[in-house]
Design a protein around this motif. Structure first.
Motif, PDB file in Angstrom:
ATOM      1  N   ARG A  78       0.829  -1.142   0.074  1.00 24.33           N
ATOM      2  CA  ARG A  78       0.058   0.166  -0.156  1.00 24.33           C
ATOM      3  C   ARG A  78       0.888   1.355  -0.074  1.00 24.33           C
ATOM      4  NH1 ARG A  78      -5.574  -0.326   2.908  1.00 24.33           N
ATOM      5  NH2 ARG A  78      -6.304  -2.281   2.142  1.00 24.33           N
ATOM      6  N   LEU A  79       0.324   2.349  -0.566  1.00 19.26           N
ATOM      7  CA  LEU A  79       0.877   3.562  -0.820  1.00 19.26           C
ATOM      8  C   LEU A  79       0.356   4.557   0.295  1.00 19.26           C
ATOM      9  CD1 LEU A  79       1.589   3.644  -4.498  1.00 19.26           C
ATOM     10  CD2 LEU A  79       3.646   3.778  -2.758  1.00 19.26           C
ATOM     11  N   TRP A  80       0.924   5.497   1.071  1.00 24.85           N
ATOM     12  CA  TRP A  80       0.324   6.327   1.948  1.00 24.85           C
ATOM     13  C   TRP A  80       0.988   7.528   1.933  1.00 24.85           C
ATOM     14  CZ3 TRP A  80      -3.264   3.586   5.251  1.00 24.85           C
ATOM     15  CH2 TRP A  80      -2.920   2.137   5.277  1.00 24.85           C
ATOM     16  N   SER A  81       0.194   8.618   2.235  1.00 22.36           N
ATOM     17  CA  SER A  81       0.828  10.029   2.413  1.00 22.36           C
ATOM     18  C   SER A  81       1.668  10.003   3.651  1.00 22.36           C
ATOM     19  CB  SER A  81      -0.346  11.294   2.357  1.00 22.36           C
ATOM     20  OG  SER A  81       0.310  12.234   2.774  1.00 22.36           O
ATOM     21  N   ALA A  82       2.804  10.200   3.646  1.00 22.40           N
ATOM     22  CA  ALA A  82       3.630  10.320   4.977  1.00 22.40           C
ATOM     23  C   ALA A  82       3.258  11.870   5.752  1.00 22.40           C
ATOM     24  CB  ALA A  82       5.266  10.499   4.599  1.00 22.40           C
ATOM     25  N   ASP A  83       2.719  12.739   5.073  1.00 19.61           N
ATOM     26  CA  ASP A  83       2.536  14.052   5.519  1.00 19.61           C
ATOM     27  C   ASP A  83       1.141  13.935   6.369  1.00 19.61           C
ATOM     28  OD1 ASP A  83       4.760  15.220   4.495  1.00 19.61           O
ATOM     29  OD2 ASP A  83       3.394  15.752   2.683  1.00 19.61           O
ATOM     30  N   THR A  84       0.060  13.323   5.779  1.00 19.83           N
ATOM     31  CA  THR A  84      -1.321  13.147   6.448  1.00 19.83           C
ATOM     32  C   THR A  84      -1.714  11.772   7.111  1.00 19.83           C
ATOM     33  OG1 THR A  84      -2.554  12.511   4.179  1.00 19.83           O
ATOM     34  CG2 THR A  84      -2.054  14.893   5.036  1.00 19.83           C
ATOM     35  N   GLY A  85      -0.992  10.736   6.416  1.00 26.58           N
ATOM     36  CA  GLY A  85      -1.166   9.375   6.877  1.00 26.58           C
ATOM     37  C   GLY A  85      -2.291   8.903   5.747  1.00 26.58           C
ATOM     38  N   GLU A  86      -2.981   9.652   5.115  1.00 22.87           N
ATOM     39  CA  GLU A  86      -3.872   9.036   4.198  1.00 22.87           C
ATOM     40  C   GLU A  86      -3.525   7.871   3.344  1.00 22.87           C
ATOM     41  OE1 GLU A  86      -6.473  11.181   0.534  1.00 22.87           O
ATOM     42  OE2 GLU A  86      -4.940  12.217   1.473  1.00 22.87           O
ATOM     43  N   TYR A  87      -4.552   7.169   3.211  1.00 22.10           N
ATOM     44  CA  TYR A  87      -4.256   5.979   2.183  1.00 22.10           C
ATOM     45  C   TYR A  87      -4.393   6.434   0.827  1.00 22.10           C
ATOM     46  CZ  TYR A  87      -6.011   2.064  -0.563  1.00 22.10           C
ATOM     47  OH  TYR A  87      -6.319   1.020  -1.611  1.00 22.10           O
TER      48      TYR A  87
END
Length: 142
Positions: A78-87
């Protein structure tokens, strides 16, 4: 070596840990089915990346540090935003546990390795598998 911080919060064992490219954050992958992003300066948990259905074996920051890539026993990465934690996206297609995942340095593709005896190259733009590397006689890890 002196212990600077104890990163407490996972509910089960930690499989991997890594620093962000600039060293400001720590990323952990856990048997509790999550990855977590921590402040390297304070040890505080900043984000919990939850959504995998099984153990998270591997977690890495993208080369620029803006995204996180996780690999799981649920047969996905899975890929996630490191800034927001959003999937952001699921990379599904392995028939076995995904034991590791890494970014290609130019950040256009990622490579996953699995207990299904294959490695797969994925396009980050489309999320499609562009190549499956077969022929191994044992599980593949990076």
């Amino acid at each position: 070596g002196e212990c600077l911080h104890r990163l407490a919060g996972h509910l089960d064992g930690i499989c991997r840990a890594a620093f962000s490219p600039e060293g400001a954050f720590v990323l952990t992958a856990s048997e509790d089915k999550t990855a977590r992003i921590w402040s390297a300066a304070s040890g505080a948990c900043l984000r919990v990346l939850a959504g995998h259905g099984d153990v998270v074996r591997s977690a890495v920051f993208s080369p620029c540090g803006g995204e996180v890539l996780t690999a799981s026993d649920d047969h996905t990465a899975r890929l996630w935003s490191a800034d927001t934690g959003e999937y952001l996206r699921t990379l599904a297609g392995h028939d076995g546990q995904v034991v590791s995942a890494v970014y290609v340095p130019d950040r256009t593709q990622v490579l996953t390795a699995s207990e299904d005896y294959t490695a797969k190259v994925w396009s980050l733009e489309s999320g499609d598998c562009v190549c499956t590397l077969k022929g191994h006689r044992c599980f593949v890890a990076s």
